[in-house]
Design a protein around this motif. Structure first.
Motif, PDB file in Angstrom:
ATOM      1  N   GLY A   1       0.765  -1.209  -0.107  1.00 47.78           N
ATOM      2  CA  GLY A   1       0.135  -0.121   0.024  1.00 47.78           C
ATOM      3  C   GLY A   1       0.738   0.974  -0.083  1.00 47.78           C
ATOM      4  N   PHE A   2       0.155   2.424  -0.018  1.00 48.14           N
ATOM      5  CA  PHE A   2       0.714   3.504  -0.154  1.00 48.14           C
ATOM      6  C   PHE A   2       1.245   4.104   1.308  1.00 48.14           C
ATOM      7  CE2 PHE A   2       0.774   8.346  -0.268  1.00 48.14           C
ATOM      8  CZ  PHE A   2       1.760   8.517  -1.329  1.00 48.14           C
ATOM      9  N   TRP A   3       0.505   4.764   2.098  1.00 47.90           N
ATOM     10  CA  TRP A   3       0.826   5.408   3.264  1.00 47.90           C
ATOM     11  C   TRP A   3       1.595   4.053   4.362  1.00 47.90           C
ATOM     12  CZ3 TRP A   3       1.740   9.969   3.377  1.00 47.90           C
ATOM     13  CH2 TRP A   3       0.878  10.968   2.892  1.00 47.90           C
ATOM     14  N   PRO A   4       0.917   3.160   4.540  1.00 49.08           N
ATOM     15  CA  PRO A   4       1.838   2.438   5.579  1.00 49.08           C
ATOM     16  C   PRO A   4       2.959   1.848   5.036  1.00 49.08           C
ATOM     17  CG  PRO A   4      -0.261   1.042   4.946  1.00 49.08           C
ATOM     18  CD  PRO A   4      -0.314   2.486   4.421  1.00 49.08           C
ATOM     19  N   SER A   5       3.024   1.348   3.884  1.00 47.81           N
ATOM     20  CA  SER A   5       4.160   0.579   3.392  1.00 47.81           C
ATOM     21  C   SER A   5       5.260   1.371   2.428  1.00 47.81           C
ATOM     22  CB  SER A   5       3.742  -0.550   2.529  1.00 47.81           C
ATOM     23  OG  SER A   5       2.956  -1.631   3.157  1.00 47.81           O
ATOM     24  N   ALA A   6       4.522   1.881   1.333  1.00 49.34           N
ATOM     25  CA  ALA A   6       5.436   2.586   0.493  1.00 49.34           C
ATOM     26  C   ALA A   6       6.051   4.011   1.042  1.00 49.34           C
ATOM     27  CB  ALA A   6       4.787   3.052  -0.658  1.00 49.34           C
ATOM     28  N   VAL A   7       5.389   4.756   1.783  1.00 52.21           N
ATOM     29  CA  VAL A   7       6.149   5.815   2.552  1.00 52.21           C
ATOM     30  C   VAL A   7       7.095   5.433   3.475  1.00 52.21           C
ATOM     31  CG1 VAL A   7       5.562   8.030   3.554  1.00 52.21           C
ATOM     32  CG2 VAL A   7       4.157   7.305   1.711  1.00 52.21           C
ATOM     33  N   LEU A   8       6.551   4.686   4.376  1.00 55.80           N
ATOM     34  CA  LEU A   8       7.372   4.437   5.597  1.00 55.80           C
ATOM     35  C   LEU A   8       8.814   3.302   5.061  1.00 55.80           C
ATOM     36  CD1 LEU A   8       4.958   3.138   8.316  1.00 55.80           C
ATOM     37  CD2 LEU A   8       6.521   5.318   8.079  1.00 55.80           C
ATOM     38  N   GLY A   9       8.585   2.657   3.955  1.00 60.92           N
ATOM     39  CA  GLY A   9       9.351   1.962   3.266  1.00 60.92           C
ATOM     40  C   GLY A   9      10.618   2.688   2.550  1.00 60.92           C
ATOM     41  N   ALA A  10      10.212   3.754   1.795  1.00 61.16           N
ATOM     42  CA  ALA A  10      10.963   4.671   1.291  1.00 61.16           C
ATOM     43  C   ALA A  10      11.832   5.547   2.162  1.00 61.16           C
ATOM     44  CB  ALA A  10      10.305   5.699   0.400  1.00 61.16           C
ATOM     45  N   LEU A  11      10.911   5.896   3.249  1.00 60.32           N
ATOM     46  CA  LEU A  11      11.808   6.515   4.316  1.00 60.32           C
ATOM     47  C   LEU A  11      12.858   5.758   5.241  1.00 60.32           C
ATOM     48  CD1 LEU A  11      11.777   9.340   6.054  1.00 60.32           C
ATOM     49  CD2 LEU A  11      10.042   8.226   7.553  1.00 60.32           C
TER      50      LEU A  11
END
Length: 126
Positions: free
Chosen positions: A98-108
């Motif tokens: 997903g975008f918020w829980p996975s993609a944003v935190l993963g990229a961070l």
């Protein structure tokens, strides 16, 4: 030599991210398969960041200034999702759910771990 070290650092950062964040999956059966997948995804991630990030920063510089750089979190998450999509098209075992829980935190997390490892490991350019 520096490019290879940066590639390995990005692969290690991606591996740590798959261990820490739910929703980012590495689905290779063997250790060699996982290492190969991580290296391939690191190449994809590096190419995406090298090609698209400067264009996005140039076009969206007003949003970066207006949001005090917080739009960078959204951009990084979208680039991480794009990496996952391209990996899926190439039948690599790397998926971001997903975008918020996975993609944003993963990229961070990939960014933070890569920054720390790049600071600790000399890459030949130092």
């Amino acid at each position: 030599m520096g490019i290879i070290i940066r590639l390995l650092i990005t692969a290690v950062s991606l591996w740590i991210t798959t261990l820490v964040i739910d929703g980012i999956d590495l689905t290779a059966d063997t250790t060699a398969g996982k290492a190969g997948t991580l290296l391939a995804v690191a190449v994809i991630f590096g190419l995406i960041n090298a090609i698209l990030r400067p264009i996005i920063k140039t076009v969206g510089c007003g949003l970066y200034v207006l949001t005090l750089g917080l739009v960078a979190l959204v951009v990084n998450g979208l680039l991480f999702l794009l990496t996952s999509w391209i990996a899926g098209q190439l039948d690599l075992g790397f998926h971001v759910d997903g975008f918020w829980p996975s993609a944003v935190l993963g990229a961070l997390l990939v960014g933070i771990v890569s920054w720390v490892l790049n600071a600790l490991v000399p890459d030949g350019d130092d």
